[in-house]
Design an enzyme around this catalytic site. Structure first.
Site, PDB file in Angstrom:
ATOM      1  N   LYS A  19       0.814  -1.215   0.000  1.00  0.00           N
ATOM      2  CA  LYS A  19       0.000   0.000   0.000  1.00  0.00           C
ATOM      3  C   LYS A  19       0.850   1.270   0.000  1.00  0.00           C
ATOM      4  O   LYS A  19       0.504   2.243  -0.667  1.00  0.00           O
ATOM      5  CB  LYS A  19      -0.873  -0.013   1.261  1.00  0.00           C
ATOM      6  CG  LYS A  19      -2.261   0.466   1.063  1.00  0.00           C
ATOM      7  CD  LYS A  19      -3.220  -0.083   2.116  1.00  0.00           C
ATOM      8  CE  LYS A  19      -2.668  -0.175   3.510  1.00  0.00           C
ATOM      9  NZ  LYS A  19      -2.517   1.142   4.162  1.00  0.00           N
ATOM     10  N   ARG A  94     -10.510   2.055   8.881  1.00  0.00           N
ATOM     11  CA  ARG A  94     -10.180   0.643   9.050  1.00  0.00           C
ATOM     12  C   ARG A  94     -11.354  -0.127   9.646  1.00  0.00           C
ATOM     13  O   ARG A  94     -11.365  -1.338   9.634  1.00  0.00           O
ATOM     14  CB  ARG A  94      -8.957   0.540   9.959  1.00  0.00           C
ATOM     15  CG  ARG A  94      -8.341  -0.828  10.007  1.00  0.00           C
ATOM     16  CD  ARG A  94      -6.926  -0.774  10.508  1.00  0.00           C
ATOM     17  NE  ARG A  94      -6.025  -0.293   9.480  1.00  0.00           N
ATOM     18  CZ  ARG A  94      -4.727  -0.058   9.692  1.00  0.00           C
ATOM     19  NH1 ARG A  94      -4.205  -0.252  10.882  1.00  0.00           N
ATOM     20  NH2 ARG A  94      -3.960   0.348   8.701  1.00  0.00           N
ATOM     21  N   ARG A 133      11.219 -12.240   6.782  1.00  0.00           N
ATOM     22  CA  ARG A 133      12.430 -11.527   7.196  1.00  0.00           C
ATOM     23  C   ARG A 133      13.259 -12.344   8.193  1.00  0.00           C
ATOM     24  O   ARG A 133      12.742 -12.822   9.203  1.00  0.00           O
ATOM     25  CB  ARG A 133      12.062 -10.191   7.826  1.00  0.00           C
ATOM     26  CG  ARG A 133      13.126  -9.138   7.635  1.00  0.00           C
ATOM     27  CD  ARG A 133      12.474  -7.787   7.696  1.00  0.00           C
ATOM     28  NE  ARG A 133      12.465  -7.324   9.075  1.00  0.00           N
ATOM     29  CZ  ARG A 133      13.335  -6.428   9.548  1.00  0.00           C
ATOM     30  NH1 ARG A 133      14.251  -5.918   8.752  1.00  0.00           N
ATOM     31  NH2 ARG A 133      13.258  -6.028  10.789  1.00  0.00           N
ATOM     32  N   ARG A 166      12.802 -12.200  14.223  1.00  0.00           N
ATOM     33  CA  ARG A 166      12.286 -11.452  15.360  1.00  0.00           C
ATOM     34  C   ARG A 166      10.822 -11.852  15.557  1.00  0.00           C
ATOM     35  O   ARG A 166      10.141 -12.201  14.592  1.00  0.00           O
ATOM     36  CB  ARG A 166      12.375  -9.954  15.068  1.00  0.00           C
ATOM     37  CG  ARG A 166      13.797  -9.453  15.112  1.00  0.00           C
ATOM     38  CD  ARG A 166      13.833  -8.016  15.534  1.00  0.00           C
ATOM     39  NE  ARG A 166      13.279  -7.154  14.488  1.00  0.00           N
ATOM     40  CZ  ARG A 166      13.872  -6.040  14.070  1.00  0.00           C
ATOM     41  NH1 ARG A 166      15.015  -5.672  14.585  1.00  0.00           N
ATOM     42  NH2 ARG A 166      13.320  -5.297  13.156  1.00  0.00           N
ATOM     43  N   ARG A 177      -1.934 -10.687  12.680  1.00  0.00           N
ATOM     44  CA  ARG A 177      -2.126  -9.326  12.113  1.00  0.00           C
ATOM     45  C   ARG A 177      -3.162  -9.346  10.998  1.00  0.00           C
ATOM     46  O   ARG A 177      -4.020  -8.480  10.910  1.00  0.00           O
ATOM     47  CB  ARG A 177      -0.814  -8.810  11.521  1.00  0.00           C
ATOM     48  CG  ARG A 177       0.134  -8.203  12.532  1.00  0.00           C
ATOM     49  CD  ARG A 177       1.423  -7.801  11.866  1.00  0.00           C
ATOM     50  NE  ARG A 177       1.311  -6.566  11.103  1.00  0.00           N
ATOM     51  CZ  ARG A 177       2.244  -6.123  10.255  1.00  0.00           C
ATOM     52  NH1 ARG A 177       3.340  -6.838  10.071  1.00  0.00           N
ATOM     53  NH2 ARG A 177       2.085  -5.000   9.602  1.00  0.00           N
TER      54      ARG A 177
END
Ligand code: ZN
Length: 220
Positions: A19, A94, A133, A166, A177
């Site tokens: 986005k 949202r 990641r 992490r 999420r």
């Protein structure tokens, strides 16, 4: 600014949909301000204002900023001179409550949400992007299983150190999420679709192809 384009545009897309990149492209194409709720939260939090102290108090507690505070922050931003002729909203609304508050605020000014673009990326691709990641324990070098994989799985190209994730970058975190995002935002997609304002753009393509599709959607 071209007359053929709408003025108040909302960009919807899950975390990992790309986005941010597209928001810059659209705001430039339309010649309107880019209002990113994430950037705005950061700026407001650091400002020495009543709203800033309120927002900061939620962050310091690790609590979610309630809808009414988020709405207040965005509506204050929309009253700034650079948003009078329109803007691109990124990260807001949202929730349904936020969407309805936005409509209610624009209406008395004879304004409305003109267009909503939903940048769609499949859930499996979002998970791949969000959880890819890895960092080197030894030298801190960063890798990504999709966009920048190490030559040898689990090992740093530079120093041979072990790679780790992490907590924020794990598959578990990515799943939760996305779960929160879709639970809150899918009703918005219906809401704007029923009003005939929604265009869906496939965010699984190259950046150039997405930009091209975005421009088409803005003209439709
Ligand atoms: Zn290393």
């Amino acid at each position: 600014m071209s007359q053929e384009y709408p003025l108040y545009v909302i960009l919807l897309g899950a975390p990992g949909a790309g986005k941010g990149t597209q928001a810059l492209h659209i705001s430039k194409t339309l010649g309107v301000a880019h209002v990113s709720s994430g950037d705005l939260f950061r700026a407001v939090r650091e400002s020495d204002t009543e709203l800033g102290r309120l927002v900061k108090s939620y962050y310091d507690k690790g609590a979610l900023v309630p809808d009414d505070v988020t709405i207040r922050m965005i509506l204050e931003r929309l009253r700034q001179p650079d948003c009078v002729t329109g803007c691109l909203l990124d990260g807001f609304p949202r929730t349904m409550e936020q969407a309805q508050a936005l409509d209610a605020a624009l209406k008395p000014q004879a304004k409305r949400v003109d267009k909503v673009i939903y940048l769609h990326v499949s859930e499996s691709e979002l998970l791949r992007r969000l959880s890819g990641r890895w960092l080197c324990r030894n030298c801190g070098a960063s890798y990504h299983t999709v966009s920048a994989p190490p030559k040898q799985e689990g090992a740093c190209d530079l120093c041979g150190g072990a790679l780790y994730q992490r907590p924020d970058d794990t598959l578990e975190t990515a799943k939760s999420r996305l779960e929160v995002y879709f639970r809150q935002t899918l009703p918005l997609i219906d809401y704007y679709m029923q009003q005939g304002k929604l265009s869906q753009v496939n965010g699984g393509q190259s950046i150039e192809a997405v930009e091209h599709a975005m421009s088409g959607a803005l003209r439709s």
